[in-house]
Design a protein around this motif. Structure first.
Motif, PDB file in Angstrom:
ATOM      1  N   CYS A   1       0.842  -1.202   0.000  1.00 39.74           N
ATOM      2  CA  CYS A   1       0.000   0.000   0.000  1.00 39.74           C
ATOM      3  C   CYS A   1       0.875   1.249   0.000  1.00 39.74           C
ATOM      4  O   CYS A   1       2.110   1.175   0.058  1.00 39.74           O
TER       5      CYS A   1
ATOM      6  N   ALA B   1       1.552   3.362   2.220  1.00 45.71           N
ATOM      7  CA  ALA B   1       2.414   3.562   3.389  1.00 45.71           C
ATOM      8  C   ALA B   1       3.741   2.834   3.200  1.00 45.71           C
ATOM      9  O   ALA B   1       4.810   3.362   3.519  1.00 45.71           O
TER      10      ALA B   1
ATOM     11  N   GLY C   1       6.867  -3.954  10.887  1.00 49.07           N
ATOM     12  CA  GLY C   1       6.364  -2.574  10.867  1.00 49.07           C
ATOM     13  C   GLY C   1       5.193  -2.438   9.922  1.00 49.07           C
ATOM     14  O   GLY C   1       5.132  -3.114   8.898  1.00 49.07           O
TER      15      GLY C   1
HETATM   16  S1  SF4 Z   1       2.859  -3.791   6.010  1.00 50.06           S
HETATM   17 FE1  SF4 Z   1       1.375  -2.173   6.482  1.00 50.06          FE
HETATM   18  S2  SF4 Z   1       2.196  -0.468   5.359  1.00 50.06           S
HETATM   19 FE2  SF4 Z   1       3.102  -2.287   4.436  1.00 50.06          FE
HETATM   20  S3  SF4 Z   1       1.787  -2.984   2.747  1.00 50.06           S
HETATM   21 FE3  SF4 Z   1       1.130  -4.012   4.607  1.00 50.06          FE
HETATM   22  S4  SF4 Z   1      -0.540  -2.716   5.366  1.00 50.06           S
HETATM   23 FE4  SF4 Z   1       0.667  -1.444   4.000  1.00 50.06          FE
END
Ligand code: SF4
Length: 386
Positions: free
Chosen positions: A304, A306, A366
């Motif tokens: 995603c 983030a 994380g």
């Molecule tokens: S770990 Fe968190 S930030 Fe990374 S792709 Fe998965 S949901 Fe998105």
């Protein structure tokens, strides 16, 4: 016929005030209004990362002078970023305090599920309540290039109305798009979003914009313009031309245009010679990231925004440490499989990849992961702590 007004020159607050004056012809005394700013990321004010605080001030003053029934300013940041901290670092919270206007994390207004009519990629989305409770939503994006969506402007800005982690939904669709030549899953997902969450008005901040590895790792561009319209698509199609792109260069805008049957020739832009203020923005795609930085290799399977932001920040601050090895592969996203985990030191990045742990693969936890921790994990070649 949609009208778009481009204002250039003067203070950012005055430009915003003048721009909204051109397009808002209702009586705000009867209305509750949300200024949906873009504070998806936390960073310095007026740097092109978030909406310029003085643009927000100009809009607040316009609506306060007209005795608006209720005025809100708000956004919800990407996963892993505290929305109130982002509003504060962008300088918007201070402006709201000074002007006596409520500044909110949209997630705090509660959640509702919206059913998508004629869905293409998603049939339901979890949304924050406030954008559906107010009478009018004004999208106030900052003009930026975007590694995956081409640009982020007034339509994509509405992704901040998705509730909490549902913001990652459109990045994590596990099905083929209807026509890959027209757009990726994300592009079609944005069309679905527009069916339930489309702004009533737009004021686009192009005072300090962003080019290159946007939406978080690009460089500022002092374009010095503000745009306004009561048609979001027309505003975005005008903005991309100010960014030096052709009107059909951005897949999600092409798809929204098809869905809403807008004819570009019908858009009236004022002044007609607005392209005298255009400038060619440097674009960046995921592909460019790999060309710029061949090591570590990146495998991105459904990560995603983030994780994308963490990826870009990692390369921005740590790439020189890996120019001469050690060779490594960073695996992002919940759709990655064991077959993707090949090449040098394999580091699984982000909690979505935890299922692939074992077989000598290092894991950097994380959600989102922290860029310096990614670097530490590569260097150690093993999982550091749990
Ligand atoms: S770990 Fe968190 S930030 Fe990374 S792709 Fe998965 S949901 Fe998105």
């Amino acid at each position: 016929m949609p009208d778009v007004y481009v204002v250039q020159g003067g203070s950012p607050a005055q430009m915003a005030y003048d721009a909204i004056s051109q397009v808002f012809h209702e009586d705000p005394a009867e209305l509750s209004i949300l200024l949906k700013v873009n504070t998806g990321f936390k960073g310095p004010a007026a740097s092109g990362l978030c909406t310029h605080p003085e643009v927000v001030r100009g809009l607040i003053r316009y609506f306060k002078e007209r005795n608006t029934k209720q005025l809100y300013v708000g956004d919800s940041s990407i996963v892993g970023v505290d929305s109130m901290e982002a509003l504060k670092s962008a300088g918007i919270w201070d402006v709201c305090q000074a002007e006596g206007v409520q500044c909110l994390n949209l997630d705090d207004s509660g959640m509702r599920e919206q059913e998508i009519p004629d869905p293409i990629m998603v049939s339901r989305l979890k949304m924050s309540n406030l954008p559906f409770e107010v009478d009018r939503v004004i999208s106030v994006p900052v003009m930026k290039t975007h590694m995956y969506a081409g640009v982020t402007l007034s339509i994509k800005n509405m992704k901040g109305c998705l509730f909490q982690k549902d913001k990652t939904r459109l990045h994590r669709i596990n099905q083929a798009p209807p026509d890959i030549h027209k757009g990726k899953c994300l592009d079609y997902g944005i069309v679905d979003l527009t069916k339930v969450c489309y702004p009533d008005y737009v004021v686009t901040d192009g005072v300090v914009a962003m080019e290159g590895f946007g939406p978080s790792g690009g460089t500022p561009v002092e374009l010095g313009v503000v745009l306004a319209s009561d048609d979001a698509l027309s505003a975005d199609l005008t903005a991309i031309q100010l960014m030096g792109m052709a009107v059909d260069d951005v897949p999600h805008l092409n798809l929204v245009r098809e869905y809403r049957s807008l004819h570009v020739a019908d858009i009236r832009v004022h002044p007609a010679d607005y392209l005298k203020w255009a400038r060619r923005f440097r674009l960046a795609s995921e592909h460019d990231l790999h060309l710029h930085y061949p090591n570590p290799r990146v495998v991105d399977k459904g990560a995603c925004s983030a994780c994308h932001a963490a990826m870009v920040q990692f390369f921005r601050y740590h790439h020189q440490e890996y120019e001469n090895g050690p060779e490594a592969t960073l695996v992002f996203g919940g759709d990655a499989t064991a077959e993707d985990c090949q090449g040098g030191r394999v580091v699984l990045v982000g909690n979505c990849t935890a299922k692939l742990r074992g077989e000598g693969r290092a894991f950097c936890k994380g959600c989102p992961p922290v860029p310096s921790q990614i670097a530490r994990t590569i260097n150690a070649g093993t999982t550091l702590d749990d």
